[in-house]
Scaffold this motif. Structure first.
Motif, short mmCIF file in Angstrom:
data_model
loop_
_atom_site.label_atom_id
_atom_site.label_comp_id
_atom_site.label_asym_id
_atom_site.label_seq_id
_atom_site.Cartn_x
_atom_site.Cartn_y
_atom_site.Cartn_z
N GLY A 96 0.67 -1.21 -0.11
CA GLY A 96 -0.16 -0.01 0.15
C GLY A 96 0.88 1.35 0.00
N ARG A 133 -0.04 3.99 -2.95
CA ARG A 133 -1.33 4.70 -2.85
C ARG A 133 -1.32 5.76 -1.53
NH1 ARG A 133 -5.09 4.24 1.06
NH2 ARG A 133 -4.37 2.27 1.80
N ARG A 152 0.83 8.58 -2.68
CA ARG A 152 0.23 9.51 -3.68
C ARG A 152 -0.94 10.31 -3.15
NH1 ARG A 152 2.30 10.91 -7.88
NH2 ARG A 152 1.62 12.84 -6.67
N GLU A 153 -1.46 9.82 -2.29
CA GLU A 153 -2.64 10.63 -1.58
C GLU A 153 -1.95 11.67 -0.81
OE1 GLU A 153 -4.95 7.94 0.60
OE2 GLU A 153 -5.87 7.21 -0.99
N GLU A 180 -2.19 1.67 -7.75
CA GLU A 180 -2.24 2.55 -6.82
C GLU A 180 -1.67 3.87 -7.27
OE1 GLU A 180 -0.13 0.96 -3.34
OE2 GLU A 180 -1.27 -0.87 -3.40
#
Length: 353
Positions: free
Chosen positions: A198, A201, A204-205, A267
């Protein structure tokens, strides 16, 4: 045979005691006759713009410090780092990847010095970006291992049985903060190498939320628990005891790399990577065939050290082996190659090697 007349051996034998030979009309050697012809028909090219030069910048040193297991590679001061980046840029190298080497007393269990805007890596990123702007792609290693006192790539915790583990989810929080700090310092690309589930992801967020939607992610998607990383541990002054087999991939597995790549792309990875390169050319070939985004491969420290040692002993032609090894990585499908020879190889190519 030349016979009594002393004639040169023929590539096209005709009648003789063995009878007439049937020579095929298709002769692949026709496309190998001259250097110009070989260049004209070459399937794989090397171009320095696809090279990434990994570089080490260290705190607390007054001059560049040679790394004994990586001949010709050093831990840089800020000044020597900037000079080396300038040399790489002049040679045509497309990107550099910075790794920080902090002083021992700044290491802690969380790798906090890697997030600190005044830490060695983030200072160096800011210095390089200020000097070179967008002229070269500036990449940062987004991992905690250089900065933790235990040498692991993440935060330590315990499983439900009381065994010490690297806590995947607690580590993601640190990675997010580290990536934002690197983007703020000037990185064009952050490169999470810790193989936490993960991680792409979450990074990136975090980047998007902090206003860094333009910063790319190079995911170490297929990173194996390899014996070829040994010299790198010296280069970054690693504090690791034990191994990373619970989070890096098992060298016996191949399909797992395709799954990891698929997850990272989903992701938000902008690039994916296979590491090491040469011992995993089969994996690289399959990842390259499946990936919708550019694929990188890392010619790691052990690969560099082996070729360097053989060349130093006169067992192989070093420059020829360097270019052949890089060609093999490109031929297997890598769009981008991380190599400690980036500047040297770029100069060889300019010389027409």
């Amino acid at each position: 045979m030349s016979g009594a007349t002393g004639a040169a051996p023929s590539d096209n034998p005709q009648d003789g005691e063995r009878g007439e030979l049937s020579i095929p009309s298709r002769r692949p050697r026709r496309l190998r006759t001259t250097p110009a012809m070989r260049n004209f028909t070459a399937e794989t090219d090397l171009n320095p713009r696809s090279f990434v030069l990994p570089m080490f910048v260290a705190d607390g040193i007054a001059e560049p410090k040679p790394i004994s297991s990586l001949p010709g590679v050093v831990q840089h001061t800020t000044d020597s780092l900037l000079r080396a980046v300038e040399e790489a840029l002049a040679a045509g190298v497309g990107s550099i990847d910075l790794f920080g080497v902090p002083q021992e007393q700044t290491k802690d269990a969380l790798g906090s010095a890697g997030i600190d805007p005044h830490g060695v890596l983030n200072r160096a990123l800011a210095d390089v970006r200020q000097r070179f702007g967008d002229d070269i792609v500036l990449m940062a290693d987004t991992c905690l291992d250089e900065f933790t006192d235990h040498g692991h790539c993440g935060v330590l915790g315990q499983d439900r049985y009381g065994n010490q583990i690297v806590d995947n989810d607690a580590t993601l929080t640190q990675y997010a903060d580290m990536a934002v700090a690197q983007a703020r310092a000037g990185a064009h690309v952050v490169s999470p190498s810790g193989m936490m589930d993960g991680q792409v992801r979450v990074i990136r967020e975090a980047l998007d939320a902090a206003g860094y939607a333009d910063v790319s992610i190079m995911a170490y998607s297929a990173k194996y628990a390899s014996a070829f990383y040994g010299p790198f541990r010296e280069a970054v002054g690693s504090s690791l005891v034990g191994d990373r087999k619970t989070y890096q991939q098992d060298p016996r597995n191949r399909r797992e790399s395709l799954l990891e790549t698929e997850l990272d792309v989903a992701e938000g990875a902008d690039f994916v990577m296979v590491k090491p390169a040469m011992p995993y050319l089969d994996v690289l070939r399959e990842v390259a065939a499946a990936s919708p985004v550019p694929v990188a491969a890392y010619q790691v420290s052990g690969e560099y050290a082996m070729i360097s040692a053989a060349a130093a002993n006169g067992w192989i032609d070093g420059d020829a082996a360097i270019l052949e090894s890089l060609t093999s990585i490109r031929r297997a499908g890598a769009d981008i190659v991380l190599t400690y020879w980036a500047t040297h190889a770029a100069k060889l190519l300019r010389q027409g090697r």
